[in-house]
Design a protein around this motif. Structure first.
Motif, PDB file in Angstrom:
ATOM      1  N   HIS A  24      30.647  37.185  38.839  1.00 37.85           N
ATOM      2  CA  HIS A  24      29.495  37.016  37.706  1.00 37.85           C
ATOM      3  C   HIS A  24      29.031  35.931  37.918  1.00 37.85           C
ATOM      4  N   GLU A  25      29.303  34.775  38.106  1.00 35.18           N
ATOM      5  CA  GLU A  25      29.546  33.567  37.768  1.00 35.18           C
ATOM      6  C   GLU A  25      28.660  33.335  39.066  1.00 35.18           C
ATOM      7  N   PHE A  26      29.478  33.808  40.768  1.00 37.38           N
ATOM      8  CA  PHE A  26      29.271  33.113  41.953  1.00 37.38           C
ATOM      9  C   PHE A  26      27.427  34.074  41.783  1.00 37.38           C
ATOM     10  N   ALA A  27      27.411  35.025  41.964  1.00 37.71           N
ATOM     11  CA  ALA A  27      25.961  35.489  41.661  1.00 37.71           C
ATOM     12  C   ALA A  27      24.780  35.108  40.884  1.00 37.71           C
ATOM     13  N   CYS A  28      25.576  34.350  39.854  1.00 37.64           N
ATOM     14  CA  CYS A  28      24.309  33.182  38.760  1.00 37.64           C
ATOM     15  C   CYS A  28      23.965  32.202  39.777  1.00 37.64           C
ATOM     16  N   MET A  29      25.195  31.580  40.229  1.00 38.22           N
ATOM     17  CA  MET A  29      24.595  29.884  40.865  1.00 38.22           C
ATOM     18  C   MET A  29      24.095  30.629  42.357  1.00 38.22           C
ATOM     19  N   SER A  30      24.169  31.544  42.910  1.00 35.10           N
ATOM     20  CA  SER A  30      23.091  32.235  44.118  1.00 35.10           C
ATOM     21  C   SER A  30      21.379  32.346  43.484  1.00 35.10           C
ATOM     22  N   SER A  31      22.380  33.482  42.990  1.00 35.71           N
ATOM     23  CA  SER A  31      20.655  33.068  42.097  1.00 35.71           C
ATOM     24  C   SER A  31      19.391  31.858  41.402  1.00 35.71           C
ATOM     25  N   MET A  32      20.187  30.643  41.424  1.00 33.63           N
ATOM     26  CA  MET A  32      20.063  29.724  41.299  1.00 33.63           C
ATOM     27  C   MET A  32      19.219  28.592  42.043  1.00 33.63           C
ATOM     28  N   GLY A  33      20.298  28.936  43.317  1.00 32.57           N
ATOM     29  CA  GLY A  33      20.175  27.866  44.926  1.00 32.57           C
ATOM     30  C   GLY A  33      21.073  27.416  45.511  1.00 32.57           C
ATOM     31  N   PHE A  34      22.197  28.128  45.061  1.00 33.83           N
ATOM     32  CA  PHE A  34      23.350  27.624  45.555  1.00 33.83           C
ATOM     33  C   PHE A  34      23.897  28.427  47.244  1.00 33.83           C
ATOM     34  N   SER A  35      24.271  27.224  47.466  1.00 32.10           N
ATOM     35  CA  SER A  35      24.304  28.352  49.101  1.00 32.10           C
ATOM     36  C   SER A  35      26.300  28.928  48.994  1.00 32.10           C
ATOM     37  N   PHE A  36      26.255  30.047  49.606  1.00 34.48           N
ATOM     38  CA  PHE A  36      27.875  30.852  49.820  1.00 34.48           C
ATOM     39  C   PHE A  36      28.927  29.870  49.569  1.00 34.48           C
ATOM     40  N   ARG A  37      28.754  28.823  50.685  1.00 33.21           N
ATOM     41  CA  ARG A  37      29.541  27.350  50.954  1.00 33.21           C
ATOM     42  C   ARG A  37      29.400  26.377  49.903  1.00 33.21           C
ATOM     43  N   GLN A  38      28.318  26.572  48.998  1.00 32.93           N
ATOM     44  CA  GLN A  38      28.864  25.182  47.939  1.00 32.93           C
ATOM     45  C   GLN A  38      29.393  26.131  46.584  1.00 32.93           C
ATOM     46  N   ILE A  39      29.060  27.450  46.753  1.00 32.30           N
ATOM     47  CA  ILE A  39      29.989  28.105  45.972  1.00 32.30           C
ATOM     48  C   ILE A  39      31.631  28.031  46.141  1.00 32.30           C
ATOM     49  N   MET A  40      31.989  27.943  47.587  1.00 30.63           N
ATOM     50  CA  MET A  40      33.338  28.057  47.659  1.00 30.63           C
ATOM     51  C   MET A  40      33.887  26.930  48.254  1.00 30.63           C
ATOM     52  N   VAL A  41      32.952  26.128  48.274  1.00 30.64           N
ATOM     53  CA  VAL A  41      33.621  24.362  47.831  1.00 30.64           C
ATOM     54  C   VAL A  41      34.623  24.297  46.694  1.00 30.64           C
ATOM     55  N   MET A  42      32.847  24.715  45.686  1.00 33.37           N
ATOM     56  CA  MET A  42      33.454  24.324  44.205  1.00 33.37           C
ATOM     57  C   MET A  42      34.850  25.240  43.611  1.00 33.37           C
ATOM     58  N   LEU A  43      35.230  26.711  43.999  1.00 35.08           N
ATOM     59  CA  LEU A  43      35.520  27.458  43.920  1.00 35.08           C
ATOM     60  C   LEU A  43      37.408  26.732  44.657  1.00 35.08           C
ATOM     61  N   SER A  44      36.835  26.414  46.175  1.00 39.04           N
ATOM     62  CA  SER A  44      38.309  25.556  46.898  1.00 39.04           C
ATOM     63  C   SER A  44      38.520  24.268  45.564  1.00 39.04           C
ATOM     64  N   GLU A  45      38.123  23.710  44.487  1.00 38.21           N
ATOM     65  CA  GLU A  45      38.061  22.362  44.694  1.00 38.21           C
ATOM     66  C   GLU A  45      39.041  22.906  42.748  1.00 38.21           C
ATOM     67  N   GLU A  46      38.293  23.876  42.635  1.00 38.99           N
ATOM     68  CA  GLU A  46      38.989  24.889  41.218  1.00 38.99           C
ATOM     69  C   GLU A  46      40.381  24.858  41.677  1.00 38.99           C
ATOM     70  N   LEU A  47      40.751  26.001  43.059  1.00 33.77           N
ATOM     71  CA  LEU A  47      42.044  26.340  42.955  1.00 33.77           C
ATOM     72  C   LEU A  47      42.754  24.959  43.980  1.00 33.77           C
ATOM     73  N   ALA A  48      42.180  23.849  44.470  1.00 33.52           N
ATOM     74  CA  ALA A  48      43.122  22.739  44.258  1.00 33.52           C
ATOM     75  C   ALA A  48      43.579  22.314  43.627  1.00 33.52           C
ATOM     76  N   VAL A  49      43.240  21.859  42.814  1.00 29.48           N
ATOM     77  CA  VAL A  49      43.769  21.165  40.923  1.00 29.48           C
ATOM     78  C   VAL A  49      44.555  21.538  40.844  1.00 29.48           C
ATOM     79  N   ASN A  50      44.620  23.267  40.504  1.00 29.77           N
ATOM     80  CA  ASN A  50      45.243  24.172  39.952  1.00 29.77           C
ATOM     81  C   ASN A  50      46.806  24.183  40.826  1.00 29.77           C
ATOM     82  N   VAL A  51      46.575  24.446  42.490  1.00 32.29           N
ATOM     83  CA  VAL A  51      47.627  24.569  43.528  1.00 32.29           C
ATOM     84  C   VAL A  51      47.765  22.966  43.296  1.00 32.29           C
ATOM     85  N   LEU A  52      47.733  22.048  43.208  1.00 29.50           N
ATOM     86  CA  LEU A  52      48.730  20.822  43.566  1.00 29.50           C
ATOM     87  C   LEU A  52      49.705  20.540  42.493  1.00 29.50           C
TER      88      LEU A  52
END
Lengths: 211, 140, 405
Positions: C300-328
């Motif tokens: 839902h959130e990704f679709a929202c960001m996409s509708s705002m003009g965030f590219s797929f790559r940007q959404i994935m970067v954000m997601l990877s940052e979240e994951l990295a914080v948790n993983v590390l």
């Protein structure tokens, strides 16, 4: 600017694997300063059509042209750029990020893509100043819809697409939303609204019945 | 974001840990029984029990406290007392010389773990209280 | 809460983590616990390995000779530190040193200590001949290798003494000459004195009858042999057996004596390896599932960001940052907590496992930690790539539908 749809068709595959056609042979021309209504019952394909216009979905057949240039073949990155600059899209259920406050949500496209700061003025005009530090989940239905429209129009787009912006709203709140959209149209933005709300019906608006 | 539990969860955590400090050395992680005369480990345990009673009182006060200032003060008391929970067995009184005795093997490590839990939660509480204070100022 | 401008994708990522604090905490705890459990299980096996390996390496002797009726007692004294008193005639030492194939002979005499109070656990006091000893020496650093003198004592690492301290045994003061390095076996609970001191104790009227030998007797409790190069252990063992069986002599190679332990260890190790792998797979699957479910809930959130003009790559970067914080953070915190607890309670674990258990070296602990952290990163990356591929193949507008239904 002109957005044109030619013989647009979109098929889907259901979870059970059946193919079905959602919209077919849609032809439409949208110019700056026009107000278009995509009118129809639930499931008639209004949202699908909006998604196709904004590049969030690709048509199975047909063409979507922006000033004569096909957009359905563009790369994902190019489509994102288009939504960033020219298309404001207020989706029905996915228009605000729940983790950000109202002010942050609305100024997000500005801070990210145009670097022009906050949307303080717009928030005041839309009567949302009081709730600027609230989270989307804390807003009333009317406030939420106003926020979604404001978030979409804050970039001053050439086209504004709104999906059921007055759904479940009382007359007062619906009126505020309709006024916001009308005001935007007057400034030259093309407004496309998917709705089954009769309160939008007005002779000056172009109505496209679906389904 | 406003913290909804107002520190009640922390008070419960403190109470459980304090109870563990009182009951543990007599059951779960017991030191050896006193024979002819009480040894260092016995006195360490007694001292830690006294500190645990203070911590239990802190837990009760924490449960009742409404003001951020009182909570901050209680957190400081917790930090000092928890530091003593660690220092008494480690340095101030100590225990048996042999590493394989119950106190060195089980009781004291348990004290250290509980002490660290108290310390960390009290420090986190102070940081959160500071942030809340800063947030409230910003809102004004 | 601070509100205002959100700068950078990491800003959104952090706000997401904070807003969904409960979910973030649950995810963190889940990963943390998995990592901690995995780390402890690997550390336990590594500690057992280290303990067994060192015991085999440093037992020092190739053959150990004890009276056949005392084998278990000596084994308990050697590996579990249970105090015992065993003795037999010193004549054996002479006989054994003359046996063909024997290079060196060392002998020990066990004196169990008396327990006085809570803190004085039963220690194994052992008399050694400093001139012929090659067993205790193996566990000493260079400084402690000068011969032990009367009135001096070498203590095991668990006795909590340091060189220069004094210690009382059998009402006599001894000066600690050196402390053995941690052996993970009975020597940790033992203390070593000279034969002369042992006989002095035996001659003390206060202890007459307490010790099972007298000052006049020339007793030993075990004889340790090193075999000459070129001689097979079994050959020497066989020749001693055939020559002295009548005397009630039992000969064991170090390997045989640690055999029972080794058997127990291998059983642990066998199960351990299986369980470890099952556990690794279970942990990997759980962590994968946790990450994938977490990503799926965000469509839902990704679709929202996409509708705002965030590219797929940007959404994935954000997601990877979240994951990295948790993983590390979850990985490092999990490893730190598990490592700390293991270090604090390793003596308790050792006594419950009943095997020589030595904390592996810092480098090996780091290696295990890094392996687990790498595993966590790898699993999260697979989950992330899986999500990316799924998202890439799905048009953004359909994500909302997918999440809703």
């Amino acid at each position: 600017m002109k957005l044109e749809l030619r013989n647009v068709k979109r098929d889907f595959v259901s979870r059970s694997g059946c193919h079905y056609t959602c919209i077919e042979d849609v032809n439409m021309e949208i110019h700056s300063g026009e107000f278009h209504l995509l009118y129809g019952a639930s499931g008639s394909g209004k949202t699908t059509l909006l998604n196709i216009m904004t590049g969030m979905l690709r048509p199975t057949e047909g063409q979507v042209l922006l000033d004569g240039t096909e957009i359905q073949g563009k790369k994902e990155q190019e489509l994102a750029l288009l939504r960033r600059k020219s298309f404001g899209y207020a989706m029905q259920n996915a228009s605000l990020l729940n983790s950000l406050t109202v002010a942050e949500n609305i100024s997000l496209p500005l801070t990210f893509f145009s670097g022009t700061g906050t949307a303080e003025e717009q928030l005041k005009k839309a009567g949302l100043w009081k709730v600027r530090n609230s989270y989307p989940s804390e807003l009333s239905g009317g406030e939420y819809r106003r926020c979604t429209i404001l978030r979409a129009l804050v970039i001053q787009p050439d086209f504004l697409f709104a999906d059921e912006p007055t759904a479940n709203l009382d007359d007062t709140n619906a009126e505020i939303i309709i006024e916001m959209l009308e005001h935007l149209r007057e400034q030259g933005t093309a407004v496309v609204v998917a709705t089954h709300d009769k309160r939008f019906m007005e002779d000056s608006r172009q109505i496209h019945e679906l389904g | 974001m406003k913290r909804k539990k107002d520190g009640k969860t922390l008070a419960v955590l403190y109470a459980v840990l304090s109870a563990l400090l009182i009951v543990g050395p007599r059951s779960l992680f017991a030191v050896c029984a006193v024979e002819e005369k009480p040894m260092k480990c016995y006195w360490s345990t007694q001292a830690v029990t006294a500190l645990a009673i203070i911590l239990l009182a802190v837990a009760v006060l924490f449960f009742l406290a409404d003001s951020a200032q009182v909570k901050a003060a209680l957190s400081i008391v917790t930090i000092v007392t928890a530091a003593m929970v660690i220092l008494i067995p480690a340095r101030l009184i100590g225990g048996c010389g042999m590493m394989t005795m119950a106190c060195r093997r089980l009781t004291f490590p348990a004290f250290y773990v509980i002490g660290i839990l108290f310390l960390v939660s009290a420090v986190v509480e102070i940081v959160l209280l500071q942030k809340e204070k800063a947030g409230a100022k910003e809102q004004e | 809460m601070k509100t205002g401008k959100i700068t950078g994708l990491h800003g959104i990522a952090f706000r997401n983590l904070r807003y969904q604090s409960f979910k973030t905490a649950v995810l963190f705890l889940l990963v943390c616990m998995m990592i901690a459990a995995l780390f402890v299980s690997k550390l336990l096996v590594a500690s057992m390995e280290a303990g067994m390996q060192k015991t085999c390496e440093k037992i020092g002797a190739d053959l150990i000779v004890v009276p056949d009726r005392y084998v278990d007692t000596v084994q308990n004294a050697l590996f579990e530190g249970k105090a015992c008193t065993v003795n037999f005639s010193r004549e054996w030492v002479e006989w054994l040193s003359q046996t063909e194939g024997v290079e060196r002979v060392s002998y020990q005499l066990f004196l169990a200590t008396l327990t006085a109070g809570c803190c004085d656990g039963e220690n194994q006091l052992i008399a050694i001949d400093p001139q012929s000893d090659f067993v205790v020496k193996a566990w000493l650093s260079k400084e402690g290798k000068t011969p032990l003198e009367d009135g001096e004592i070498i203590t095991g690492s668990a006795l909590g003494k340091k060189a220069g301290d004094s210690v009382r045994y059998f009402n006599r003061e001894f000066r600690v000459k050196a402390v053995l390095e941690e052996t993970g076996m009975g020597y940790d609970n033992s203390a070593f004195i000279t034969y002369q001191d042992a006989y002095d104790i035996a001659a003390d009227p206060m202890y007459v009858g307490t010790l099972p030998f007298s000052a006049e007797e020339e007793s030993v409790s075990s004889v340790l042999l090193q075999v000459k190069e070129g001689y097979a252990l079994s050959e020497v063992e066989q020749s001693i057996c055939s020559a002295y069986r009548k005397e009630g002599m039992s000969v064991y190679s170090s390997g045989e004596l640690v055999g029972a332990l080794a058997k127990q260890f291998h059983a642990y190790q066998g199960y351990g390896t299986w369980f470890e792998w099952i556990f690794v797979i279970m942990a990997a699957v759980s962590i994968f599932a946790v990450y994938v479910v977490n990503i799926r809930q965000r469509y839902h959130e990704f679709a929202c960001m996409s509708s705002m003009g965030f590219s797929f790559r940007q959404i994935m970067v954000m997601l990877s940052e979240e994951l990295a914080v948790n993983v590390l953070t979850a990985g490092i915190v999990g490893i730190a907590i598990a490592g700390g607890m293991f270090a604090l309670f390793h003596l308790a674990i050792r006594s419950s496992v009943g095997l020589p258990l030595l904390l592996p070296g810092l480098w090996q602990i780091l290696e295990i930690g890094l392996f687990i952290l790498f595993l966590n990163i790898l699993v999260s990356m697979i989950a992330y790539l899986y999500a990316v591929l799924r998202l890439r193949n799905t048009e953004m507008a359909l994500l909302v539908k997918e999440e809703n239904g």
